[in-house]
Scaffold this motif. Structure first.
Motif, PDB file in Angstrom:
ATOM      1  N   ALA A 134       0.851  -1.194   0.000  1.00 49.12           N
ATOM      2  CA  ALA A 134       0.000   0.000   0.000  1.00 49.12           C
ATOM      3  C   ALA A 134       0.881   1.236   0.000  1.00 49.12           C
ATOM      4  CB  ALA A 134      -0.928   0.005   1.209  1.00 49.12           C
ATOM      5  N   GLY A 135       0.355   2.317  -0.561  1.00 50.77           N
ATOM      6  CA  GLY A 135       1.071   3.581  -0.590  1.00 50.77           C
ATOM      7  C   GLY A 135       0.610   4.503   0.519  1.00 50.77           C
ATOM      8  N   PRO A 136       0.667   5.833   0.279  1.00 52.68           N
ATOM      9  CA  PRO A 136       0.343   6.787   1.345  1.00 52.68           C
ATOM     10  C   PRO A 136      -1.147   6.915   1.661  1.00 52.68           C
ATOM     11  CG  PRO A 136       0.975   7.932  -0.664  1.00 52.68           C
ATOM     12  CD  PRO A 136       1.248   6.490  -0.906  1.00 52.68           C
ATOM     13  N   PHE A 137      -2.007   6.193   0.919  1.00 53.93           N
ATOM     14  CA  PHE A 137      -3.447   6.169   1.231  1.00 53.93           C
ATOM     15  C   PHE A 137      -3.866   4.721   1.492  1.00 53.93           C
ATOM     16  CE2 PHE A 137      -2.844   9.987  -1.243  1.00 53.93           C
ATOM     17  CZ  PHE A 137      -3.674  10.929  -0.645  1.00 53.93           C
ATOM     18  N   PRO A 138      -3.322   4.077   2.521  1.00 50.57           N
ATOM     19  CA  PRO A 138      -3.581   2.641   2.710  1.00 50.57           C
ATOM     20  C   PRO A 138      -5.037   2.306   2.959  1.00 50.57           C
ATOM     21  CG  PRO A 138      -2.469   3.566   4.631  1.00 50.57           C
ATOM     22  CD  PRO A 138      -2.412   4.608   3.553  1.00 50.57           C
ATOM     23  N   PHE A 139      -5.791   3.218   3.556  1.00 47.84           N
ATOM     24  CA  PHE A 139      -7.206   2.953   3.830  1.00 47.84           C
ATOM     25  C   PHE A 139      -8.038   2.983   2.553  1.00 47.84           C
ATOM     26  CE2 PHE A 139      -6.200   7.389   4.313  1.00 47.84           C
ATOM     27  CZ  PHE A 139      -7.231   8.056   3.673  1.00 47.84           C
ATOM     28  N   LEU A 140      -7.522   3.618   1.488  1.00 49.45           N
ATOM     29  CA  LEU A 140      -8.207   3.595   0.202  1.00 49.45           C
ATOM     30  C   LEU A 140      -7.818   2.364  -0.616  1.00 49.45           C
ATOM     31  CD1 LEU A 140      -7.998   7.318  -0.998  1.00 49.45           C
ATOM     32  CD2 LEU A 140     -10.009   6.086  -0.189  1.00 49.45           C
ATOM     33  N   GLU A 141      -6.548   2.000  -0.562  1.00 54.44           N
ATOM     34  CA  GLU A 141      -6.072   0.864  -1.342  1.00 54.44           C
ATOM     35  C   GLU A 141      -6.505  -0.476  -0.751  1.00 54.44           C
ATOM     36  OE1 GLU A 141      -2.071   1.018  -3.196  1.00 54.44           O
ATOM     37  OE2 GLU A 141      -1.786   2.747  -1.884  1.00 54.44           O
ATOM     38  N   ARG A 142      -6.540  -0.560   0.581  1.00 49.80           N
ATOM     39  CA  ARG A 142      -6.850  -1.834   1.241  1.00 49.80           C
ATOM     40  C   ARG A 142      -7.872  -1.591   2.361  1.00 49.80           C
ATOM     41  NH1 ARG A 142      -2.713  -5.484  -0.219  1.00 49.80           N
ATOM     42  NH2 ARG A 142      -3.330  -6.872   1.464  1.00 49.80           N
ATOM     43  N   PRO A 143      -9.107  -1.189   1.977  1.00 50.47           N
ATOM     44  CA  PRO A 143     -10.094  -0.826   3.006  1.00 50.47           C
ATOM     45  C   PRO A 143     -10.451  -1.980   3.931  1.00 50.47           C
ATOM     46  CG  PRO A 143     -11.119  -0.931   0.835  1.00 50.47           C
ATOM     47  CD  PRO A 143      -9.650  -0.995   0.613  1.00 50.47           C
ATOM     48  N   HIS A 144     -10.503  -3.208   3.413  1.00 51.15           N
ATOM     49  CA  HIS A 144     -10.871  -4.341   4.273  1.00 51.15           C
ATOM     50  C   HIS A 144      -9.798  -4.583   5.334  1.00 51.15           C
ATOM     51  CE1 HIS A 144     -14.164  -5.030   1.594  1.00 51.15           C
ATOM     52  NE2 HIS A 144     -13.374  -5.304   0.563  1.00 51.15           N
ATOM     53  N   ASP A 145      -8.535  -4.517   4.923  1.00 54.01           N
ATOM     54  CA  ASP A 145      -7.442  -4.695   5.883  1.00 54.01           C
ATOM     55  C   ASP A 145      -7.415  -3.559   6.895  1.00 54.01           C
ATOM     56  OD1 ASP A 145      -6.688  -7.004   4.569  1.00 54.01           O
ATOM     57  OD2 ASP A 145      -5.152  -6.016   3.358  1.00 54.01           O
ATOM     58  N   PHE A 146      -7.683  -2.341   6.417  1.00 49.90           N
ATOM     59  CA  PHE A 146      -7.657  -1.195   7.329  1.00 49.90           C
ATOM     60  C   PHE A 146      -8.803  -1.279   8.336  1.00 49.90           C
ATOM     61  CE2 PHE A 146      -8.439   3.148   8.723  1.00 49.90           C
ATOM     62  CZ  PHE A 146      -7.158   3.533   9.091  1.00 49.90           C
ATOM     63  N   ALA A 147      -9.984  -1.664   7.871  1.00 51.38           N
ATOM     64  CA  ALA A 147     -11.111  -1.828   8.796  1.00 51.38           C
ATOM     65  C   ALA A 147     -10.802  -2.886   9.845  1.00 51.38           C
ATOM     66  CB  ALA A 147     -12.380  -2.195   8.020  1.00 51.38           C
ATOM     67  N   ALA A 148     -10.096  -3.940   9.446  1.00 45.50           N
ATOM     68  CA  ALA A 148      -9.716  -4.979  10.405  1.00 45.50           C
ATOM     69  C   ALA A 148      -8.740  -4.426  11.444  1.00 45.50           C
ATOM     70  CB  ALA A 148      -9.089  -6.163   9.669  1.00 45.50           C
ATOM     71  N   ILE A 149      -7.810  -3.574  11.003  1.00 43.86           N
ATOM     72  CA  ILE A 149      -6.864  -2.961  11.936  1.00 43.86           C
ATOM     73  C   ILE A 149      -7.611  -2.116  12.966  1.00 43.86           C
ATOM     74  CG2 ILE A 149      -5.088  -1.158  12.110  1.00 43.86           C
ATOM     75  CD1 ILE A 149      -3.915  -2.255   9.491  1.00 43.86           C
ATOM     76  N   LEU A 150      -8.560  -1.296  12.512  1.00 46.38           N
ATOM     77  CA  LEU A 150      -9.335  -0.476  13.448  1.00 46.38           C
ATOM     78  C   LEU A 150     -10.118  -1.348  14.418  1.00 46.38           C
ATOM     79  CD1 LEU A 150     -10.906   2.501  11.458  1.00 46.38           C
ATOM     80  CD2 LEU A 150      -8.757   2.416  12.707  1.00 46.38           C
ATOM     81  N   SER A 151     -10.772  -2.352  13.878  1.00 46.11           N
ATOM     82  CA  SER A 151     -11.611  -3.219  14.712  1.00 46.11           C
ATOM     83  C   SER A 151     -10.785  -3.948  15.770  1.00 46.11           C
ATOM     84  CB  SER A 151     -12.341  -4.226  13.820  1.00 46.11           C
ATOM     85  OG  SER A 151     -13.170  -5.071  14.577  1.00 46.11           O
ATOM     86  N   ASP A 152      -9.605  -4.401  15.394  1.00 47.16           N
ATOM     87  CA  ASP A 152      -8.759  -5.145  16.336  1.00 47.16           C
ATOM     88  C   ASP A 152      -8.078  -4.225  17.347  1.00 47.16           C
ATOM     89  OD1 ASP A 152      -9.445  -7.436  14.991  1.00 47.16           O
ATOM     90  OD2 ASP A 152      -7.592  -7.532  13.827  1.00 47.16           O
ATOM     91  N   PHE A 153      -7.743  -2.998  16.918  1.00 46.78           N
ATOM     92  CA  PHE A 153      -6.981  -2.109  17.802  1.00 46.78           C
ATOM     93  C   PHE A 153      -7.862  -1.455  18.865  1.00 46.78           C
ATOM     94  CE2 PHE A 153      -5.069   2.118  18.723  1.00 46.78           C
ATOM     95  CZ  PHE A 153      -3.932   1.638  19.370  1.00 46.78           C
ATOM     96  N   VAL A 154      -9.108  -1.128  18.506  1.00 49.07           N
ATOM     97  CA  VAL A 154     -10.006  -0.455  19.450  1.00 49.07           C
ATOM     98  C   VAL A 154     -11.099  -1.439  19.844  1.00 49.07           C
ATOM     99  CG1 VAL A 154     -11.497   1.527  19.855  1.00 49.07           C
ATOM    100  CG2 VAL A 154      -9.534   1.744  18.317  1.00 49.07           C
ATOM    101  N   PRO A 155     -10.947  -2.113  20.995  1.00 47.93           N
ATOM    102  CA  PRO A 155     -11.946  -3.115  21.393  1.00 47.93           C
ATOM    103  C   PRO A 155     -13.322  -2.494  21.574  1.00 47.93           C
ATOM    104  CG  PRO A 155      -9.949  -3.242  22.751  1.00 47.93           C
ATOM    105  CD  PRO A 155      -9.859  -1.977  21.950  1.00 47.93           C
ATOM    106  N   ARG A 156     -14.330  -3.273  21.253  1.00 54.31           N
ATOM    107  CA  ARG A 156     -15.707  -2.808  21.406  1.00 54.31           C
ATOM    108  C   ARG A 156     -16.057  -2.630  22.882  1.00 54.31           C
ATOM    109  NH1 ARG A 156     -14.665  -2.930  16.890  1.00 54.31           N
ATOM    110  NH2 ARG A 156     -14.179  -0.857  17.585  1.00 54.31           N
ATOM    111  N   LYS A 157     -16.815  -1.574  23.171  1.00 55.55           N
ATOM    112  CA  LYS A 157     -17.350  -1.373  24.521  1.00 55.55           C
ATOM    113  C   LYS A 157     -18.702  -2.065  24.653  1.00 55.55           C
ATOM    114  CE  LYS A 157     -15.437   3.295  25.137  1.00 55.55           C
ATOM    115  NZ  LYS A 157     -15.836   4.710  25.321  1.00 55.55           N
ATOM    116  N   ALA A 158     -19.088  -2.307  25.874  1.00 56.89           N
ATOM    117  CA  ALA A 158     -20.439  -2.824  26.106  1.00 56.89           C
ATOM    118  C   ALA A 158     -21.437  -1.711  25.938  1.00 56.89           C
ATOM    119  CB  ALA A 158     -20.533  -3.406  27.514  1.00 56.89           C
ATOM    120  N   ALA A 159     -22.548  -1.999  25.302  1.00 56.41           N
ATOM    121  CA  ALA A 159     -23.557  -0.961  25.055  1.00 56.41           C
ATOM    122  C   ALA A 159     -24.237  -0.543  26.355  1.00 56.41           C
ATOM    123  CB  ALA A 159     -24.605  -1.507  24.091  1.00 56.41           C
TER     124      ALA A 159
END
Length: 265
Positions: A240-265
Motif C-alpha cells: 500500500a502507498g500513502p493512502f492505505p485505507f483507500l487501497e486496502r479498506p478491508h485490511d484497514f477496517a480490520a486494523i481499526l476493529s482489532d486495535f479499538v476493542p468494542r465497549k459494552a452498550a
C-alpha cells in the motif's frame, strides 16, 4: 446493497458526515490530510466490519464543504475547536483516526484534551522532514509567490512525477484548497517535522496509539526509526502507498476493529 444510515451537514463551521448516528458507545472520528476532505473515509465509515460503531467524518475548517476559514489560526486552534465540538456531540471519548496532517491534529487533540480521546490511529502523519518533500517546497516560498503561481506549479509537478491514480486524484482535490490556507498549514507542519518531536509526543499520549503506514514510499526511514525508538506500535500495510485505507479498506477496517476493542452498550 449495503444500507448506510447517514446524517450530514455543517456543524460548528465544519461539514460533518455522521454514519450510524444512533449507534454507540463506540465512536470513531476521522481527520483528513492537508488539501483533502473527509469523503475519502467513506469506505471505512460504512464498512460491514464496523457497522455497530458511529463514525464522524469531518471536513476540517477551510477544507471540503466546510465554511471557508476567514484566517488561519493554527493547528492547535483547530484541535481545540474539534475538542469543543466533540464535547457537545459525543458522550464519552472517541477514537481519532487521522491521515497526514489529520494525524498531527489527532495528536494535538489527544495531547490538549485527553478527556475527549479514547485512542489515536495516525495514518502516515509526518514525523520528520523526510516526510515533507512537497510541503517543504510550499513552505519555502513567500506567500504571495506561492498563491499566485507556486501552488499551481507544485500540483503540476506532482501530477507529472506520479502515475499512481490515488496520488493523481489527491492532486486534483488539492485544486479546491485555498493556496493561503495550504501555505500556512505547510509552514506549520514543516516546522513540527523539523523539530522531530512528533513521534515522542505520540508515544507520550495517555491512551492507546497506533501508527499505520503503507510500505510503498510513504513514511521515511528516519521517521520509522523515531517511532520505534519511542515504542510506538506500527502497523505496516504491505503493498500500500500513502493512502492505505483507500487501497486496502478491508485490511484497514480490520486494523481499526482489532486495535479499538468494542465497549459494552
Amino acid at each position: 446493497m449495503l444500507s448506510v444510515n447517514l446524517a450530514q451537514g455543517v456543524d460548528a463551521g465544519m461539514y460533518v458526515r455522521d454514519y450510524n448516528p444512533h449507534a454507540g458507545p463506540d465512536v470513531f472520528v476521522y481527520l483528513h490530510g492537508l488539501g483533502d476532505h473527509g469523503l475519502l473515509f467513506e469506505a471505512i465509515a460504512s464498512h460491514p466490519r464496523l457497522t455497530t460503531c458511529r463514525h464522524l467524518v469531518i471536513d476540517l475548517p477551510g477544507h471540503g464543504r466546510s465554511v471557508p476559514a476567514p484566517r488561519y489560526a493554527g493547528l492547535e486552534a483547530v484541535s481545540d475547536h474539534i475538542a469543543r465540538w466533540l464535547a457537545s456531540r459525543v458522550r464519552g471519548r472517541a477514537a481519532l483516526v487521522g491521515h497526514g496532517m489529520g494525524g498531527i491534529v489527532a495528536t494535538l487533540v489527544a495531547e490538549r484534551h485527553p478527556e475527549r480521546v479514547r485512542a489515536v490511529i495516525d495514518i502516515e502523519g509526518p514525523k520528520t522532514l523526510g516526510d515533507c518533500a512537497f510541503l517543504r517546497r510550499a513552505a519555502e516560498q513567500p506567500l504571495a509567490e506561492f498563491a499566485s503561481r507556486g501552488f499551481a506549479a507544485l500540483r503540476e509537478d506532482l501530477r507529472r512525477s506520479s502515475n499512481d491514480p490515488l496520488i493523481l486524484a489527491s492532486v486534483e482535490r488539492m485544486r479546491l484548497c485555498d493556496p493561503r490556507l495550504f501555505h500556512a498549514c505547510a509552514c506549520e507542519i514543516v516546522g513540527l517535522a523539523r523539530d522531530e518531536s512528533l513521534a515522542r509526543r505520540l508515544a507520550a499520549l495517555d491512551m492507546p496509539v497506533l501508527f499505520v503506514g503503507g510500505s510503498r514510499g510513504g513514511t521515511s526511514l528516519r521517521s520509522l526509526d523515531l517511532l520505534a525508538s519511542a515504542s510506538v506500535a506500527v502497523a505496516e500495510m504491505p503493498e500500500a502507498g500513502p493512502f492505505p485505507f483507500l487501497e486496502r479498506p478491508h485490511d484497514f477496517a480490520a486494523i481499526l476493529s482489532d486495535f479499538v476493542p468494542r465497549k459494552a452498550a
